[in-house]
Structures are given as C-alpha cells and as structure tokens.
Design an enzyme around this catalytic site. Structure first.
Site, short mmCIF file in Angstrom:
data_model
loop_
_atom_site.label_atom_id
_atom_site.label_comp_id
_atom_site.label_asym_id
_atom_site.label_seq_id
_atom_site.Cartn_x
_atom_site.Cartn_y
_atom_site.Cartn_z
N ASP A 24 0.87 -1.18 0.00
CA ASP A 24 0.00 0.00 0.00
C ASP A 24 0.90 1.23 0.00
O ASP A 24 1.99 1.21 0.59
CB ASP A 24 -0.91 0.00 1.23
CG ASP A 24 -2.10 0.94 1.07
OD1 ASP A 24 -3.21 0.45 0.83
OD2 ASP A 24 -1.90 2.18 1.15
N THR B 137 -13.77 -3.42 -8.35
CA THR B 137 -14.94 -3.33 -9.23
C THR B 137 -14.61 -2.35 -10.34
O THR B 137 -14.45 -1.15 -10.09
CB THR B 137 -16.16 -2.86 -8.42
OG1 THR B 137 -16.32 -3.75 -7.30
CG2 THR B 137 -17.42 -2.85 -9.26
N GLU C 50 -14.96 -9.45 -6.12
CA GLU C 50 -15.33 -9.94 -4.77
C GLU C 50 -16.79 -9.62 -4.48
O GLU C 50 -17.35 -8.71 -5.07
CB GLU C 50 -14.41 -9.32 -3.73
CG GLU C 50 -14.25 -7.80 -3.80
CD GLU C 50 -15.43 -7.01 -3.27
OE1 GLU C 50 -16.14 -7.56 -2.41
OE2 GLU C 50 -15.64 -5.88 -3.72
N LEU D 86 -17.89 -9.15 -1.03
CA LEU D 86 -17.72 -9.05 0.42
C LEU D 86 -18.57 -7.92 0.97
O LEU D 86 -18.44 -6.78 0.52
CB LEU D 86 -16.25 -8.78 0.76
CG LEU D 86 -15.20 -9.68 0.11
CD1 LEU D 86 -13.81 -9.19 0.46
CD2 LEU D 86 -15.41 -11.13 0.56
N LEU E 114 -35.00 -7.11 1.84
CA LEU E 114 -36.39 -6.66 1.73
C LEU E 114 -36.77 -5.84 2.97
O LEU E 114 -37.94 -5.77 3.32
CB LEU E 114 -37.33 -7.87 1.59
CG LEU E 114 -37.33 -8.57 0.24
CD1 LEU E 114 -38.38 -9.69 0.21
CD2 LEU E 114 -37.61 -7.59 -0.92
N CYS F 188 -20.26 1.14 -1.94
CA CYS F 188 -20.36 0.28 -3.14
C CYS F 188 -21.64 0.50 -3.95
O CYS F 188 -21.57 0.81 -5.13
CB CYS F 188 -20.26 -1.18 -2.72
SG CYS F 188 -18.76 -1.53 -1.80
N LYS G 70 -22.01 3.93 -5.84
CA LYS G 70 -21.00 4.13 -6.90
C LYS G 70 -21.19 3.11 -8.03
O LYS G 70 -21.05 3.45 -9.20
CB LYS G 70 -19.60 4.06 -6.27
CG LYS G 70 -18.68 2.98 -6.76
CD LYS G 70 -17.35 2.98 -6.07
CE LYS G 70 -16.93 1.61 -5.59
NZ LYS G 70 -16.84 0.56 -6.59
#
Ligand code: UGA
Length: 428
Positions: free
Chosen positions: A34, A124, A146, A148, A245, A255, A258
């Site tokens: 990183d 993604t 993924e 997750l 639901l 996520c 976007k």
C-alpha cells in the site's frame, strides 16, 4: 495437495486487507503493498484501520506465522506467482468509475512483476478493463470480483456463495482458481467481461430490491397494510428470497451508490436505456425526502410544520450496522436536510467514536444524551443494541417522547409501553 502460492496484493483497503488475511489463512504467502506508509506501519503491528470482525485475529496470526507481510515497496512483488489488484474505483466524471489509482498500479506492475506472474483484478472495474489491462501489461489478466459485505468481509471471503473467475487464458485461470483451493463454493468460469459485469449487476440488483421495498413501504402506509407481513410473505417464495427486503432510509455505503452510477453510465455509453435501474436510483434519492417528511409530520404534527430550532436526536449515523463507515450514509444525508431546515441535531452511533466529518450533527457518546430534551428521536441505523436501550428512561429525558424508526428495528408495542409515540416505515 493444495498449491501454495506466493501472492501479491496491491491495496490494503477492506477488500485488499481481507483478501490478504484470508488467503494467508488458506496457506498462501502474501505480500500486501500500500502506498500509505503510516497505514503499512500500523498493519505491521497488526493494527487494523477498519472495523471488520475477525480481521485483527487473522492478520495477527498470519504475521506471526510469517505468511503475511506489509510493505510500501512494489519491488517486493518481483517474485510473486499472482498479484491481486484491490484498488479503490470511486465515482469519477459523469458517474463513471475513476480508475486513476488502478491505472497507476498497472504502470508500476508492468515494470515490477516477473513474466510468469498472473494479474488478477478484484476491484470493481468497468467492463473491458481486464482486456485493456492485458494489452497494457502484455499478458493475460483475470477478472475475479469480490462479493464481500462490509462488516462480514472475513466470513464472506471464507464462505462465499460463489467464486467467479473471468479469464481468456487457461493457465491464468488455473492459477486464479488455485487461490481458492479449500473453499467450498460454486465456481463460474467465464470470460473477463462477464465476470466484470456480474459484479455490477449483483450490486445493482440488491439496490433495486431495496428501492422496491422502500416504495412498497409507502404504499403499505397509504393502504393500511404492514410491510413486514407483506415482505415476510414475499420472501418465502424462493424465487424472491427474504434478503434485502427491509425498508430503510435508503441504500448507501461505498459500493451500491458508486456501482449503480457506473453501471448506468456504462449502459448509456452502450446505448442501452436501463430504465429500471435509473428509477431505483431516483427512488433512493426520494427516500431521503420521505424520511424527512415523516420526521416533520411526527414531531410537528403537520406536513408543513417548521423544524427550525427543533431538537432532534439521531440514533445511528453509519450507512448500516456493524461498520464504522460513514461513506454515502443516508443517515448523514438526512441529517444534512434536517439541519438545512434549522433542526438542532445530536447523534449517537456505537461505531462512530472519533471526530468524523458529521456536518451539523453534534456527536455524543451515550444514547441518553441524544434523548435529553429532544422533540423526537430518529433511528437511522439498525444497530441491534438500540433494541436494548432503556426506552422508559429515554422517554423521561425527552421533551417529547416521539420516535421515528427508519429501520423498523423496534417493537411498536414496547415503545408505546415505554411512553413513546412510535412511527415506523410501512407499518400501520
Ligand atoms: C455491498 C454488497 O452487498 C456486497 O455483496 C458487495 O461485495 C459490496 O457491496 C461491494 O461491492 O464491495 P456493502 O456495501 O457492505 O456490500 O453493503 P450492503 O450490506 O449491501 O448494504 C447496502 C445498503 O443497503 C446499506 O445502506 C443498507 O442499510 C441497505 N439495505 C440493505 C437496506 O436498506 N435494506 C435491506 O434490506 C438491505
């Protein structure tokens, strides 16, 4: 016998870190890179910057066993068999995914990894990215998205519903497959574009489900039905399923918003009118208005009552329970609207302790402090511990004992007994 691989992971966010720790748990040797030197320093001491159950233990064990290392140096990836790209792809211009961090990593990798190293995309990314990356790197690139959930990432990695591997090249597919030896899940071997699209399509479908139920909840209120009974009936149909639901203040997080934007952008570029998804996004924005209208009606008794100077206590600020994540949190968007109308806001959230950017919300560290002198409480995140609060005591502390439960978390009867006037979503 299981193949043990030397794996490089680029990016130590929640996907990269979870993947690194879980792959180490599966017996592979991981080097996680990183660019954030401070984060890397903390990770080397097994200090985890995010709230993710089980992750600190896994990271600690693998560090101690020598199967996991953190570094800022991409050069450390020189000898790995496979490298996983786990970089953020936030919303960029016009809703498309911003691939600047991703592209920078590709450039660095091109000069770093060995010719036999297989490159796997976990981020993604828009359909076509694996193909583009393959051309840039001069080697096959695998798409392996993924699935997750934040707050359940370790569990979801080790007990997946499915593993999708999109590859054109047989050897690359086999290496990516070997990463997951030992996990029992259906495997789908596809081309890279299908794997890339499957990720967007899954998140967008979850968003559709929630938008559907949020609009259904309003209809229930108008028609005198109870949404819990309606969705309870629907969910027992295996074709529908009971998950996703539950009505709420709208879908948020890092996520779903976007990815729906990016998929709509991709559809528009491809000349496809993805009406149902566009409507789900519109419905999600409208949900914020619905909640504000409900709060107004609950605390002022009128559809056009003023919230100016009205003291409101917010229970929950994160985008969902079990996380400390405030990104695209509907709770904060609702807070901003209430504050814009002059409401005075205090907020309590068991996951938010440090001074985060909460806009106009004054963070307090006890639920009793949000209730004190409040004209209404608004429950926005479904933290289970909110059920166990001392509601009779909160009713005593409040100026007016009114609660708007935007997650249908509480038992209306119990709240009434505690002295509260209760409002839920889609409950009569
Ligand atoms: C989502 C997907 O669920 C994961 O499968 C995916 O891997 C991940 O995005 C990702 O792309 O990395 P996450 O962002 O952690 O995971 O959040 P969800 O649990 O999906 O919740 C999304 C939003 O929907 C939250 O705001 C939640 O409160 C809301 N929601 C969910 C409801 O309002 N009602 C429901 O019934 C379910």
């Amino acid at each position: 016998m299981r193949e043990r691989l030397r794996v490089g992971v680029v990016g130590a966010g929640y996907v990269g870190l979870t993947s690194a720790a879980c792959l180490a748990e599966l017996g592979h040797t991981i080097t996680c890179v990183d660019v954030d030197a401070e984060k890397v320093g903390r990770l080397r001491e097994a200090e985890i910057p995010i709230h993710e159950p089980g992750l600190p233990e896994l990271v600690g064990n693998s560090l101690a066993a020598g199967r996991l290392a953190f570094t800022t140096e991409h050069a450390a990836l020189r000898d790995v068999d496979v490298v996983l790209l786990c970089l953020p792809t936030p919303t960029g211009q016009a809703g498309t995914a911003d691939l600047s961090a991703f592209d920078l990593a590709l450039t660095t990798l091109r000069d770093t990894v060995s010719p036999h190293c297989v490159v796997v995309i976990k981020s993604t990314v828009p359909v076509g990215t694996a193909e583009r990356a393959a051309a840039a790197l001069g080697r096959p690139v695998v798409s392996n998205p993924e699935f997750l959930r934040e707050g359940h990432a370790v569990h979801d990695f080790l007990h997946p519903d499915r593993i999708v591997i999109g590859a054109c090249d047989e050897r690359a597919r086999e290496v990516a497959d070997a990463l997951y030896d030992g996990l029992d899940a259906p495997r789908l071997h596809t081309d890279p574009a299908s794997a890339e699209l499957a990720k967007y399509a899954s998140n967008a479908f979850l968003a559709l489900k929630v938008s559907y139920v949020n609009e259904l909840a309003e209809l229930c209120e108008r028609l005198g039905a109870d949404v819990t009974d309606v969705t309870g009936t629907m969910g027992l149909d295996e074709r529908i399923g009971s998950a996703f639901l539950s009505p709420g203040p709208g879908w948020g997080g890092s996520c779903l918003p976007k990815d729906t934007r990016a998929l709509l952008h991709a559809a528009a570029e491809a000349g496809v009118d993805f009406t149902v998804l566009a409507d789900a996004v519109t419905a999600n924005a409208r949900q914020l208005d619905r909640v504000v209208a409900k709060v107004r009606q609950a605390v002022t008794g009128s559809d056009d009552g003023s919230l100016s100077g009205v003291r409101l206590g917010l229970l929950g600020l994160t985008f969902k329970a079990g996380t400390d994540d405030l990104r695209e949190s509907p709770a904060l968007a609702i807070a901003a609207r209430l504050a814009a109308e002059g409401a005075q806001l205090t907020g309590y959230d068991p996951g938010v302790r440090r001074a985060a950017d909460l806009g106009e919300v004054q963070l307090v560290d006890e639920p009793s402090l949000v209730a004190k002198d409040a004209a209404g409480l608004v429950l926005l995140t479904e933290w289970p511990e909110f059920r166990e609060l001392d509601w009779p005591q909160l009713a005593q502390l409040a100026e007016r004992a009114t609660v708007v439960d935007c997650r249908n978390l509480l038992e209306p009867g119990e709240l009434a007994q505690a002295g509260f006037t209760y409002f839920g979503l889609g409950r009569c």
